[in-house]
Scaffold this motif. Structure first.
Motif, PDB file in Angstrom:
ATOM      1  N   GLY A 156       0.821  -1.212   0.000  1.00 54.65           N
ATOM      2  CA  GLY A 156       0.000   0.000   0.000  1.00 54.65           C
ATOM      3  C   GLY A 156       0.851   1.256   0.000  1.00 54.65           C
ATOM      4  N   LEU A 157       1.893   1.263   0.825  1.00 54.19           N
ATOM      5  CA  LEU A 157       2.805   2.417   0.849  1.00 54.19           C
ATOM      6  C   LEU A 157       3.556   2.552  -0.473  1.00 54.19           C
ATOM      7  N   LEU A 158       4.020   1.435  -1.016  1.00 54.61           N
ATOM      8  CA  LEU A 158       4.725   1.475  -2.291  1.00 54.61           C
ATOM      9  C   LEU A 158       3.829   2.055  -3.385  1.00 54.61           C
ATOM     10  N   LEU A 159       2.590   1.566  -3.473  1.00 48.83           N
ATOM     11  CA  LEU A 159       1.667   2.066  -4.492  1.00 48.83           C
ATOM     12  C   LEU A 159       1.322   3.530  -4.256  1.00 48.83           C
ATOM     13  N   ALA A 160       1.150   3.916  -2.993  1.00 47.98           N
ATOM     14  CA  ALA A 160       0.854   5.322  -2.686  1.00 47.98           C
ATOM     15  C   ALA A 160       1.990   6.223  -3.143  1.00 47.98           C
ATOM     16  N   GLY A 161       3.219   5.800  -2.921  1.00 47.65           N
ATOM     17  CA  GLY A 161       4.364   6.598  -3.345  1.00 47.65           C
ATOM     18  C   GLY A 161       4.464   6.703  -4.856  1.00 47.65           C
ATOM     19  N   ILE A 162       4.303   5.571  -5.515  1.00 48.18           N
ATOM     20  CA  ILE A 162       4.359   5.573  -6.982  1.00 48.18           C
ATOM     21  C   ILE A 162       3.267   6.486  -7.535  1.00 48.18           C
ATOM     22  N   ASP A 163       2.046   6.303  -7.039  1.00 40.90           N
ATOM     23  CA  ASP A 163       0.917   7.047  -7.590  1.00 40.90           C
ATOM     24  C   ASP A 163       0.858   8.498  -7.128  1.00 40.90           C
ATOM     25  N   GLY A 164       1.395   8.793  -5.936  1.00 42.05           N
ATOM     26  CA  GLY A 164       1.459  10.186  -5.506  1.00 42.05           C
ATOM     27  C   GLY A 164       2.307  11.006  -6.462  1.00 42.05           C
ATOM     28  N   ASN A 165       3.448  10.464  -6.868  1.00 46.75           N
ATOM     29  CA  ASN A 165       4.300  11.156  -7.830  1.00 46.75           C
ATOM     30  C   ASN A 165       3.725  11.065  -9.246  1.00 46.75           C
ATOM     31  N   LEU A 166       3.022   9.969  -9.550  1.00 49.12           N
ATOM     32  CA  LEU A 166       2.403   9.825 -10.864  1.00 49.12           C
ATOM     33  C   LEU A 166       1.313  10.877 -11.076  1.00 49.12           C
ATOM     34  N   VAL A 167       0.561  11.186 -10.044  1.00 48.84           N
ATOM     35  CA  VAL A 167      -0.458  12.237 -10.150  1.00 48.84           C
ATOM     36  C   VAL A 167       0.201  13.542 -10.593  1.00 48.84           C
ATOM     37  N   ASP A 168       1.344  13.874  -9.995  1.00 49.93           N
ATOM     38  CA  ASP A 168       2.064  15.088 -10.397  1.00 49.93           C
ATOM     39  C   ASP A 168       2.468  15.017 -11.866  1.00 49.93           C
ATOM     40  N   ARG A 169       2.998  13.876 -12.285  1.00 50.38           N
ATOM     41  CA  ARG A 169       3.464  13.741 -13.669  1.00 50.38           C
ATOM     42  C   ARG A 169       2.321  13.842 -14.678  1.00 50.38           C
ATOM     43  N   MET A 170       1.117  13.494 -14.237  1.00 46.80           N
ATOM     44  CA  MET A 170      -0.037  13.542 -15.141  1.00 46.80           C
ATOM     45  C   MET A 170      -0.766  14.885 -15.096  1.00 46.80           C
ATOM     46  N   THR A 171      -0.637  15.642 -14.011  1.00 42.64           N
ATOM     47  CA  THR A 171      -1.468  16.840 -13.847  1.00 42.64           C
ATOM     48  C   THR A 171      -0.716  18.158 -13.760  1.00 42.64           C
ATOM     49  N   ARG A 172       0.561  18.142 -13.502  1.00 42.60           N
ATOM     50  CA  ARG A 172       1.306  19.396 -13.299  1.00 42.60           C
ATOM     51  C   ARG A 172       1.997  19.844 -14.585  1.00 42.60           C
ATOM     52  N   GLU A 173       2.436  21.096 -14.551  1.00 38.38           N
ATOM     53  CA  GLU A 173       3.172  21.678 -15.684  1.00 38.38           C
ATOM     54  C   GLU A 173       4.483  20.925 -15.872  1.00 38.38           C
ATOM     55  N   PRO A 174       4.955  20.750 -17.076  1.00 36.24           N
ATOM     56  CA  PRO A 174       4.516  21.404 -18.298  1.00 36.24           C
ATOM     57  C   PRO A 174       3.433  20.667 -19.062  1.00 36.24           C
ATOM     58  N   GLY A 175       2.935  19.515 -18.577  1.00 43.92           N
ATOM     59  CA  GLY A 175       1.831  18.857 -19.259  1.00 43.92           C
ATOM     60  C   GLY A 175       1.746  17.380 -18.921  1.00 43.92           C
ATOM     61  N   VAL A 176       0.698  16.752 -19.444  1.00 45.11           N
ATOM     62  CA  VAL A 176       0.417  15.335 -19.196  1.00 45.11           C
ATOM     63  C   VAL A 176       1.614  14.477 -19.620  1.00 45.11           C
ATOM     64  N   PHE A 177       1.999  13.544 -18.753  1.00 43.23           N
ATOM     65  CA  PHE A 177       3.131  12.634 -18.920  1.00 43.23           C
ATOM     66  C   PHE A 177       4.475  13.354 -18.769  1.00 43.23           C
ATOM     67  N   ARG A 178       4.469  14.681 -18.648  1.00 40.85           N
ATOM     68  CA  ARG A 178       5.707  15.443 -18.539  1.00 40.85           C
ATOM     69  C   ARG A 178       5.729  16.317 -17.295  1.00 40.85           C
ATOM     70  N   GLY A 179       4.719  16.191 -16.438  1.00 41.75           N
ATOM     71  CA  GLY A 179       4.619  17.042 -15.262  1.00 41.75           C
ATOM     72  C   GLY A 179       5.773  16.850 -14.300  1.00 41.75           C
ATOM     73  N   HIS A 180       6.118  17.930 -13.631  1.00 41.51           N
ATOM     74  CA  HIS A 180       7.209  17.895 -12.661  1.00 41.51           C
ATOM     75  C   HIS A 180       6.659  17.592 -11.275  1.00 41.51           C
ATOM     76  N   VAL A 181       7.363  16.761 -10.531  1.00 40.07           N
ATOM     77  CA  VAL A 181       6.959  16.344  -9.188  1.00 40.07           C
ATOM     78  C   VAL A 181       7.335  17.443  -8.187  1.00 40.07           C
ATOM     79  N   VAL A 182       6.394  17.750  -7.286  1.00 37.04           N
ATOM     80  CA  VAL A 182       6.642  18.738  -6.240  1.00 37.04           C
ATOM     81  C   VAL A 182       7.426  18.077  -5.112  1.00 37.04           C
ATOM     82  N   ASP A 183       8.594  18.622  -4.806  1.00 37.12           N
ATOM     83  CA  ASP A 183       9.409  18.178  -3.680  1.00 37.12           C
ATOM     84  C   ASP A 183       9.563  19.364  -2.737  1.00 37.12           C
ATOM     85  N   PHE A 184       9.587  19.083  -1.427  1.00 39.97           N
ATOM     86  CA  PHE A 184       9.638  20.210  -0.483  1.00 39.97           C
ATOM     87  C   PHE A 184      10.292  19.885   0.853  1.00 39.97           C
TER      88      PHE A 184
END
Length: 190
Positions: A118-146
């Motif tokens: 569950g943790l592994l999938l959450a980590g993969i998909d948490g970053n995948l959401v960024d790659r699909m929804t953030r700039e500069p575009g779908v499949f190219r989105g940058h992951v937010v790190d902080f």
């Protein structure tokens, strides 16, 4: 028929004179897997929204002195900002990894395995959401790190989930515990 520790077993016919067993996920363990995944993806995404909202254009903020600081950055690559030119390939690999973990979860009957997957999938998909929804575009989105530690790359909640999930999975493997919760006997190993 029940397998070890109440694991449901689905019998299938493998041909004349042969019967195989396919162990299915224990409903309680699969619920733990699904709950951990959904909860931690939500925590990751809320943390990223808050980080973007409160850290954009701001100087680093100390949380625990210089040990843990908040520093907003956008990562087009993989871990440690490697592969910044391969964002689309990394995104495709994340989709494949998601499918592999979901496939494996069909057999999870161990609570530790359920939390780890569950943790592994959450980590993969948490970053995948960024790659699909953030700039500069779908499949190219940058992951937010902080989250920033001294002498370590900036990371996020999803990255923590991946590391803890992999740690739990390795622990189970080293202990000889399979997805179904049963220990592998030494003579069964080859």
């Amino acid at each position: 028929m029940q397998a070890a520790r109440g694991t449901p077993v689905d019998h299938r016919d493998d041909g004349p004179g042969r019967t195989g067993e396919r162990i299915l996920a224990h409903p309680g363990s699969w619920l733990i897997f699904a709950s951990v995944t959904v909860l931690m993806v939500a925590v990751d995404q809320v943390a990223k929204v808050l980080a973007v909202r409160h850290l954009t254009g701001e100087p680093d903020r100390e949380v625990v002195g210089e040990l843990l600081q908040l520093h907003l950055t956008y990562n087009p690559g993989a871990a440690f900002s490697l592969g910044t030119r391969f964002t689309v390939a990394i995104t495709c690999l994340a989709w494949v990894a998601t499918l592999v973990v979901l496939w494996a979860s069909r057999r999870v009957a161990s609570k530790v395995w359920a939390v780890g997957l569950g943790l592994l999938l959450a980590g993969i998909d948490g970053n995948l959401v960024d790659r699909m929804t953030r700039e500069p575009g779908v499949f190219r989105g940058h992951v937010v790190d902080f989250l920033m530690l001294p002498n370590w790359p900036v990371f996020n909640v999803a990255d923590v989930c991946i590391n803890v999930g992999v740690g739990l999975i390795l622990l189970q493997v080293l202990r000889g515990v399979g997805l179904d919760g049963r220990r592998v006997a030494p003579e069964e190993e080859s």
